[in-house]
Design an enzyme around this catalytic site. Sequence first.
Site, mmCIF file in Angstrom:
data_model
loop_
_atom_site.group_PDB
_atom_site.id
_atom_site.type_symbol
_atom_site.label_atom_id
_atom_site.label_comp_id
_atom_site.label_asym_id
_atom_site.label_seq_id
_atom_site.Cartn_x
_atom_site.Cartn_y
_atom_site.Cartn_z
ATOM 1 C CE LYS A 104 -4.446 -1.565 1.579
ATOM 2 N NZ LYS A 104 -4.239 -2.987 1.969
ATOM 3 C CD GLU A 126 -9.834 5.083 1.174
ATOM 4 O OE1 GLU A 126 -9.530 6.264 0.883
ATOM 5 O OE2 GLU A 126 -9.254 4.094 0.676
ATOM 6 C CB SER A 392 -0.051 -8.261 -1.019
ATOM 7 O OG SER A 392 -0.851 -9.045 -0.154
#
Length: 415
Positions: A104, A126, A392
């Site tokens: 991310k 968010e 990930s």
Amino acid sequence: MSLSSNKPDMLKQLLHGDYPDARGRYGAFGGRYVPETLVPALDRLESGVRRHLHADDFQAELMAELRDWVGRPTALTPAPTLGRRWGAQVWLKREDLAHTGAHKINNAIGQALLARRLGARRIVAETGAGQHGVASAAACARLGLPCTVYMGAIDIERQAPNVDRMKLLGATVVPVTSGDRTLRAAIDEALRDWVSDPDGTYYLLGSAVGPHPYPYLVRELQSVIGREARTQMLERAGALPDLVAACVGGGSNAIGMFHPFVADAAVQILGVEAGGRGAGLGENSATLSYGRPGVLHGSYSMLLQDAHGQVQETHSVSAGLDYPGIGPEHSLLHDSGRVRYESATDEEVLDALAECCAAEGILPALESAHAFVGARRWAQANPGKRILVCLSGRGDKDMPTLQRLLVPSSPERAT
Ligand SMILES: *Cc1c(COP(=O)(O)O)cnc(C)c1O
């Protein structure tokens, strides 16, 4: 599917990578289904992306931050024990080693740099489980931008450590008590904040979803995963992988991994969604397996919904995959047949996570473990192949869940 008559066209477009089109469409999917008040802000963002994202000076600045602060390129790790067990040659792309522990951050630092270029004075974001909130807070601290993170009141209760991490990183965390009081409502609130000051505020969206140009912008920023992995495979394995696998929530790590391989016709691509407790309504988050086309958060894509079009509740053991929608590019890749999508149940995921820990000494995130389930299944049907799995993120954040569901309570532990 309804689009099957256009399949050859769609495939040609895909292989050339010339999408989205000028209106932000991926075949029938994508676009901008937003209130009029949002259109000027999106227009401004789109022209900013066009002007800066691929400009040499912006790319140089981005690459320097990815190298010096994020820690890129991330490793490509051979996984020989998993390989022996699966009957394959297995390679892991280690996004768990990126700063803050997951992919991310690639998107967060990229968009924060863009925001600074565009003259934004503050960032809003968010977050659901808190991973994107932490990445955004970290990127904003790095660049000296004030950061406000909207988070559902229910999620704030469930994810207390991440709330404290965000605050420590200097972000203001605003509880959202409207709507479903989780991620969906948090996105609505962040959009509302952005609309009230589109000049001074930048909305840093966390996955390859939302109205155009977000799915494109996030894909371009996450494609560093697939570009690096492609080069590393050619160097280390001497060939491209036969299969590339990634987990799919909103779809950002997957599209980042997949995009640089889409034009390689010999490479098979597999996305793995959250099958949760099974096929029932509300029991999973497997949008492509169980959803139908619809509009959510400004984008036309596949969507988990009931017979009346009401967005469905979702479930997954992994908080990061617990979203009823999916990025529009995945809906196109699914429709065209270029990428195969499957799902993995909570039980299969816990098993694959434990296998990776024991075999390779790596604790993957519950989200990432979905990709391992799909890769293992494929390996068993296709022996002796090269498999590249996108790891990930790291699983330390999942310890409370794992302690509850996985770690055996042996007699020695009790004493
Ligand atoms: C958030 C998250 C995901 C899911 O998000 P995508 O946008 O689908 O990539 C997957 N893995 C990890 C480790 C995450 O934190």
